[in-house]
Motif scaffolding. Sequence first.
Motif, PDB file in Angstrom:
ATOM      1  N   ASP A   2       0.861  -1.170   0.000  1.00  0.00           N
ATOM      2  CA  ASP A   2       0.000   0.000   0.000  1.00  0.00           C
ATOM      3  C   ASP A   2       0.911   1.237   0.000  1.00  0.00           C
ATOM      4  O   ASP A   2       1.758   1.314   0.900  1.00  0.00           O
ATOM      5  CB  ASP A   2      -0.877  -0.071   1.251  1.00  0.00           C
ATOM      6  CG  ASP A   2      -2.269   0.364   1.019  1.00  0.00           C
ATOM      7  OD1 ASP A   2      -2.864   0.782   1.985  1.00  0.00           O
ATOM      8  OD2 ASP A   2      -2.740   0.281  -0.073  1.00  0.00           O
ATOM      9  N   GLN A   3       1.170   2.370  -0.932  1.00  0.00           N
ATOM     10  CA  GLN A   3       2.209   3.351  -1.262  1.00  0.00           C
ATOM     11  C   GLN A   3       2.037   4.628  -0.414  1.00  0.00           C
ATOM     12  O   GLN A   3       0.923   5.079  -0.383  1.00  0.00           O
ATOM     13  CB  GLN A   3       2.220   3.761  -2.723  1.00  0.00           C
ATOM     14  CG  GLN A   3       2.020   2.677  -3.743  1.00  0.00           C
ATOM     15  CD  GLN A   3       2.513   2.788  -5.053  1.00  0.00           C
ATOM     16  OE1 GLN A   3       2.393   3.718  -5.711  1.00  0.00           O
ATOM     17  NE2 GLN A   3       3.202   1.825  -5.505  1.00  0.00           N
ATOM     18  N   HIS A 103      -4.920  -4.369  -6.643  1.00  0.00           N
ATOM     19  CA  HIS A 103      -4.153  -4.497  -5.395  1.00  0.00           C
ATOM     20  C   HIS A 103      -5.097  -4.826  -4.231  1.00  0.00           C
ATOM     21  O   HIS A 103      -5.282  -4.025  -3.318  1.00  0.00           O
ATOM     22  CB  HIS A 103      -3.438  -3.166  -5.140  1.00  0.00           C
ATOM     23  CG  HIS A 103      -2.234  -3.246  -4.269  1.00  0.00           C
ATOM     24  ND1 HIS A 103      -1.600  -4.416  -3.958  1.00  0.00           N
ATOM     25  CD2 HIS A 103      -1.539  -2.267  -3.617  1.00  0.00           C
ATOM     26  CE1 HIS A 103      -0.555  -4.165  -3.179  1.00  0.00           C
ATOM     27  NE2 HIS A 103      -0.516  -2.865  -2.946  1.00  0.00           N
ATOM     28  N   PRO A 104      -5.683  -6.020  -4.230  1.00  0.00           N
ATOM     29  CA  PRO A 104      -6.716  -6.332  -3.243  1.00  0.00           C
ATOM     30  C   PRO A 104      -6.209  -6.543  -1.829  1.00  0.00           C
ATOM     31  O   PRO A 104      -6.954  -6.319  -0.865  1.00  0.00           O
ATOM     32  CB  PRO A 104      -7.347  -7.617  -3.793  1.00  0.00           C
ATOM     33  CG  PRO A 104      -6.241  -8.271  -4.551  1.00  0.00           C
ATOM     34  CD  PRO A 104      -5.497  -7.136  -5.187  1.00  0.00           C
ATOM     35  N   LEU A 105      -4.961  -6.974  -1.659  1.00  0.00           N
ATOM     36  CA  LEU A 105      -4.490  -7.368  -0.338  1.00  0.00           C
ATOM     37  C   LEU A 105      -3.499  -6.407   0.292  1.00  0.00           C
ATOM     38  O   LEU A 105      -3.439  -6.277   1.507  1.00  0.00           O
ATOM     39  CB  LEU A 105      -3.867  -8.769  -0.404  1.00  0.00           C
ATOM     40  CG  LEU A 105      -4.785  -9.873  -0.944  1.00  0.00           C
ATOM     41  CD1 LEU A 105      -4.052 -11.206  -0.974  1.00  0.00           C
ATOM     42  CD2 LEU A 105      -6.058  -9.978  -0.125  1.00  0.00           C
ATOM     43  N   GLY A 106      -2.668  -5.777  -0.514  1.00  0.00           N
ATOM     44  CA  GLY A 106      -1.713  -4.817   0.027  1.00  0.00           C
ATOM     45  C   GLY A 106      -0.385  -5.395   0.440  1.00  0.00           C
ATOM     46  O   GLY A 106       0.512  -4.653   0.835  1.00  0.00           O
ATOM     47  N   ALA A 107      -0.224  -6.718   0.364  1.00  0.00           N
ATOM     48  CA  ALA A 107       1.055  -7.331   0.757  1.00  0.00           C
ATOM     49  C   ALA A 107       1.300  -8.625  -0.022  1.00  0.00           C
ATOM     50  O   ALA A 107       2.227  -8.718  -0.820  1.00  0.00           O
ATOM     51  CB  ALA A 107       1.085  -7.586   2.265  1.00  0.00           C
ATOM     52  N   ILE A 108       0.459  -9.631   0.228  1.00  0.00           N
ATOM     53  CA  ILE A 108       0.649 -10.926  -0.423  1.00  0.00           C
ATOM     54  C   ILE A 108       0.576 -10.809  -1.941  1.00  0.00           C
ATOM     55  O   ILE A 108       1.324 -11.475  -2.667  1.00  0.00           O
ATOM     56  CB  ILE A 108      -0.387 -11.948   0.073  1.00  0.00           C
ATOM     57  CG1 ILE A 108      -0.153 -12.236   1.554  1.00  0.00           C
ATOM     58  CG2 ILE A 108      -0.287 -13.248  -0.725  1.00  0.00           C
ATOM     59  CD1 ILE A 108       1.224 -12.757   1.867  1.00  0.00           C
ATOM     60  N   ASP A 109      -0.311  -9.961  -2.451  1.00  0.00           N
ATOM     61  CA  ASP A 109      -0.388  -9.792  -3.900  1.00  0.00           C
ATOM     62  C   ASP A 109       0.918  -9.229  -4.440  1.00  0.00           C
ATOM     63  O   ASP A 109       1.373  -9.593  -5.524  1.00  0.00           O
ATOM     64  CB  ASP A 109      -1.573  -8.916  -4.308  1.00  0.00           C
ATOM     65  CG  ASP A 109      -1.810  -7.737  -3.379  1.00  0.00           C
ATOM     66  OD1 ASP A 109      -0.989  -7.518  -2.473  1.00  0.00           O
ATOM     67  OD2 ASP A 109      -2.819  -7.031  -3.552  1.00  0.00           O
ATOM     68  N   GLY A 110       1.549  -8.354  -3.670  1.00  0.00           N
ATOM     69  CA  GLY A 110       2.819  -7.780  -4.110  1.00  0.00           C
ATOM     70  C   GLY A 110       3.936  -8.794  -4.190  1.00  0.00           C
ATOM     71  O   GLY A 110       4.632  -8.892  -5.206  1.00  0.00           O
ATOM     72  N   GLY A 176      -2.184   2.733  -6.169  1.00  0.00           N
ATOM     73  CA  GLY A 176      -1.383   3.308  -5.090  1.00  0.00           C
ATOM     74  C   GLY A 176      -1.745   2.749  -3.732  1.00  0.00           C
ATOM     75  O   GLY A 176      -0.876   2.493  -2.904  1.00  0.00           O
ATOM     76  N   LEU A 177      -3.018   2.514  -3.486  1.00  0.00           N
ATOM     77  CA  LEU A 177      -3.511   1.913  -2.251  1.00  0.00           C
ATOM     78  C   LEU A 177      -4.142   0.571  -2.573  1.00  0.00           C
ATOM     79  O   LEU A 177      -4.521   0.313  -3.720  1.00  0.00           O
ATOM     80  CB  LEU A 177      -4.565   2.807  -1.594  1.00  0.00           C
ATOM     81  CG  LEU A 177      -4.160   4.234  -1.224  1.00  0.00           C
ATOM     82  CD1 LEU A 177      -5.396   4.989  -0.760  1.00  0.00           C
ATOM     83  CD2 LEU A 177      -3.092   4.224  -0.144  1.00  0.00           C
ATOM     84  N   CYS A 178      -4.270  -0.283  -1.567  1.00  0.00           N
ATOM     85  CA  CYS A 178      -4.958  -1.538  -1.820  1.00  0.00           C
ATOM     86  C   CYS A 178      -6.460  -1.282  -1.941  1.00  0.00           C
ATOM     87  O   CYS A 178      -6.963  -0.230  -1.548  1.00  0.00           O
ATOM     88  CB  CYS A 178      -4.644  -2.580  -0.756  1.00  0.00           C
ATOM     89  SG  CYS A 178      -5.220  -2.207   0.890  1.00  0.00           S
ATOM     90  N   SER A 179      -7.174  -2.226  -2.478  1.00  0.00           N
ATOM     91  CA  SER A 179      -8.584  -2.069  -2.810  1.00  0.00           C
ATOM     92  C   SER A 179      -9.429  -1.684  -1.601  1.00  0.00           C
ATOM     93  O   SER A 179      -9.132  -2.035  -0.465  1.00  0.00           O
ATOM     94  CB  SER A 179      -9.129  -3.366  -3.414  1.00  0.00           C
ATOM     95  OG  SER A 179      -8.371  -3.777  -4.527  1.00  0.00           O
ATOM     96  N   LEU A 189      -9.333   1.807  -6.099  1.00  0.00           N
ATOM     97  CA  LEU A 189      -9.711   3.189  -6.358  1.00  0.00           C
ATOM     98  C   LEU A 189      -9.200   3.558  -7.750  1.00  0.00           C
ATOM     99  O   LEU A 189      -8.593   2.738  -8.449  1.00  0.00           O
ATOM    100  CB  LEU A 189      -9.110   4.100  -5.288  1.00  0.00           C
ATOM    101  CG  LEU A 189      -9.540   3.790  -3.839  1.00  0.00           C
ATOM    102  CD1 LEU A 189      -8.843   4.733  -2.870  1.00  0.00           C
ATOM    103  CD2 LEU A 189     -11.049   3.873  -3.692  1.00  0.00           C
ATOM    104  N   THR A 190      -9.420   4.774  -8.173  1.00  0.00           N
ATOM    105  CA  THR A 190      -9.024   5.199  -9.513  1.00  0.00           C
ATOM    106  C   THR A 190      -7.532   5.004  -9.739  1.00  0.00           C
ATOM    107  O   THR A 190      -6.706   5.391  -8.902  1.00  0.00           O
ATOM    108  CB  THR A 190      -9.374   6.683  -9.726  1.00  0.00           C
ATOM    109  OG1 THR A 190     -10.779   6.856  -9.531  1.00  0.00           O
ATOM    110  CG2 THR A 190      -8.992   7.132 -11.126  1.00  0.00           C
TER     111      THR A 190
END
Length: 286
Positions: A2-3, A103-110, A176-179, A189-190
Amino acid sequence: MDQNTTSNPVNEGAQETAGVRSVKGIDLDAIVAERVGKKVPKFVVNWLKKFIHQDFINTYLKQGRTGVDFCTGTIEYLGVKLDVKGLENLPHDDRKYTFVSNHPLGAIDGVTLGSVLGQAYDGKVKYLVNDLLMNLEGLAPLCVPINKLGKQARNFPAMVDAAFSGEDHVIMFPAGLCSRKQKGVIRDLTWGKSFITKSVKYQRDVVPIHFEGENSKRFYRIANLCKWLHLKFNLAMLFLPDEMYKSQGRHYTVHIGSPIPYQTFDKTKTAQQWAQWVQDRVYEIN
């Protein structure tokens, strides 16, 4: 994912791409002291250590894995099961590509994309990420740290250009942020438009990826509360380590779509409209 980082971790990350080195682990005392800049009660810091599972994370970091091996090891450590579909869509030629994903998870997806794409391209991948992730020394070799605030903000355009003009494939989460959960639907988000403008400028085709997964109901409640309160600080980000901890043993599916030629992004739409178009296409992959 998450950025302001110091120059040392950035330089080390740029120079090292694989192998094993000494890992200090996460030191929340030091991070709080650097970021907050004032005394925080010890009991608060201790609570945060437990909340982010500092000991659990540091047990893994002590293995000393770095780069793509760090990403693969994280998945193994958590016991996450992956089903990757569309591997045949990954291009294998001399060109460089831009890989964009929800980017649904913010960590594992990355770390999953770092593992899958890193193995496919012999480690020649780079994330554009929040500079806080440079605190994870094992991940740092794969990162181009981005900070749109503070002293590094003036360097933001140059750092993005350096990544796209380089010899590595670029991995981006354009939201930029997770979902977030909005009107009952979990969706990014956009998306920002930079992946469109830079892919066109550096003639990189775009490979869309859809990651199936979601965080806990608590996470979305916190995220929506922050939005309702108009908080500038991304409080929900503090909950991501706990979300990662809870992902142990779970199963996720990744869908890789066909490459989109950079010539697609012509003047018939603005760069922002093309970004939205790609985002919609990502959610249609599965």
